[in-house]
Design an enzyme around this catalytic site. Sequence first.
Site, PDB file in Angstrom:
ATOM      1  N   LYS A   1       0.853  -1.183   0.000  1.00 27.52           N
ATOM      2  CA  LYS A   1       0.000   0.000   0.000  1.00 27.52           C
ATOM      3  C   LYS A   1       0.891   1.237   0.000  1.00 27.52           C
ATOM      4  O   LYS A   1       1.961   1.239   0.628  1.00 27.52           O
ATOM      5  CB  LYS A   1      -0.920   0.000   1.223  1.00 27.52           C
ATOM      6  CG  LYS A   1      -1.921   1.156   1.235  1.00 27.52           C
ATOM      7  CD  LYS A   1      -2.876   1.055   2.424  1.00 27.52           C
ATOM      8  CE  LYS A   1      -3.858   2.223   2.442  1.00 27.52           C
ATOM      9  NZ  LYS A   1      -4.806   2.148   3.571  1.00 27.52           N
TER      10      LYS A   1
ATOM     11  N   SER B   1      -9.455   2.856   2.258  1.00 26.84           N
ATOM     12  CA  SER B   1      -8.473   3.592   1.493  1.00 26.84           C
ATOM     13  C   SER B   1      -7.486   2.704   0.733  1.00 26.84           C
ATOM     14  O   SER B   1      -6.730   3.199  -0.097  1.00 26.84           O
ATOM     15  CB  SER B   1      -7.688   4.513   2.434  1.00 26.84           C
ATOM     16  OG  SER B   1      -6.965   3.764   3.396  1.00 26.84           O
TER      17      SER B   1
ATOM     18  N   SER C   1     -10.351   0.232   6.148  1.00 25.03           N
ATOM     19  CA  SER C   1      -9.625   0.437   4.892  1.00 25.03           C
ATOM     20  C   SER C   1      -9.027  -0.810   4.257  1.00 25.03           C
ATOM     21  O   SER C   1      -8.543  -0.765   3.133  1.00 25.03           O
ATOM     22  CB  SER C   1      -8.522   1.483   5.083  1.00 25.03           C
ATOM     23  OG  SER C   1      -9.087   2.766   5.241  1.00 25.03           O
TER      24      SER C   1
END
Length: 534
Positions: free
Chosen positions: A106, A180, A204
């Site tokens: 990520k 996210s 997320s």
Amino acid sequence: MSVIQLKEHEKKVTGEELKPVLEEAGLKLSDSLLGDYSTLISSLDAAIASLSDEKDASPYTDLEKYPRSNIHIPADNEMGAWATKVTAKCTSPTSDLLKGRTVALKDNMAFAGVRCTNGTSMVDWVPKIDATIATRAMDAGAIIVGKAACENSCLEGLSATAVTGQVHNPYAKGYSAGGSSSGSGRLVATGSVDLAFGCDQGGSIRIPASSCGIVGLKPTWGLVPYTGILSLDATIDHAGPMAKTARDCALFLEAIAGPDGWDDRQPPFGLEGGRLKYVAPVDAVLAKEEAKRLDGVKIGVLREGFEVPGQDANVVSSVQSAIEKFKSLGATVSSVSVPLHLVAPLAWTCALPLPGGRQSLLGDIYGRKQLYLTDRAGLIGAKLTQEQFEALGPGAANLYVQYLWAQEKYNAEVHGKAMNLLKGISDAYDKALEEVDVLVMPTLPYPPPQLPDPGSDEGPLSFLGRTVRLISNTCPFNSSGHPALSLPVGFVPAREDPGVKLPTAMQIVGRKYADVDCLKVAAAWEKSSDWTSL
């Protein structure tokens, strides 16, 4: 407070330099006191100047052992999913748990020599170290192939705010991939990578997992080290695996879990004796005949998880059908009530502004025993500039305004009250889990929303209105710290167009440090069902 040194210094802070700082804080001092404090502050400045270089204490990235190449921003970013590409692996892995598996990080995770956008243009940062879990993945034989796009400052559940562009749902262009960890969700779903890392403070990992039809596990708080990853609030920070199957999540978790000696979220004890083994227990369940796969397992259907205002009826029906399947696998299914579950999202909301504004947006994480990313923190001041504020997405900008307001109007009282309430809520889940092994409910209350038109100038109120109550079932377990897994269980019609079918998911929540229970229950259901046909 004791004073370590007190002497005249070459560079003395003058009263005229100190005076405006005190006046800004509303303090007025006599000339005599001003002189005394000028000398004392001079001692502080001298101490700061004499600090040795921190690099000797920071985790060193051995680029010969972990070489990386082909670092570039791809022209084709897989419908918004890639932020940066790179190829990196360990020359002498210590295990073959993830041998040959491709992994995406990520884009809020440090990886030496590769830009880390955190989804925003607010800070231009290229880390010098690797996140612990990136190193652990390579030590297990994985090949890191890039940084997956993430939403602006990791503060959106809608995949429309990453500085690298919108991320589209793998099943329907123009719809959200969740956030996210938006890029991570899409890349796993499309098969662009075998595995991806996500981070989760309100959902997320689980929001994109549900939206993209993959498995995503938010582990127990503190199980997986957060070292070298940008924080939102240390009390709710989680990093974890995203994969196509529950078994792959178990494999990934086994490679990355356990204390690293840096992260104070992690207990240095109590995880020995095989408690970090996840693959073998999952395989043992999968080896059983279907009707006995979950023999003796007690599954609690969380009543309040189906009472979220505005919950989509198709989602409820899909998850209820999935729960029925547990009975044919030998499990006992019963209804469980935790009334405080409906209070938890409000408490989470009230607990976030002060620490979130400081830690996430200002990089100010004092009070923790962990690795401090000082090179990035040095690029941000005590307050955001107008330019930095305008680089934020709607969710991040809203958090900053909330931070300023809460700091001015409430200071520490409301945050403390919310944290005390959240402890009581966590205890309520613990009590419910004394009677059952796992709790189940919908991951999200409705299917992925449609993305706004690219370049849309709609205001934050309209934008954030697209995802109201999205995290009602996910954020409570960030605050409580319980492991929570999102498992795809079928497709439901999009709210904007019933002709568009999008994934939906069931959330499985276990006792703290019993992440393996979530994985076993998910794997058992998964083996007996083809969710893509539901």
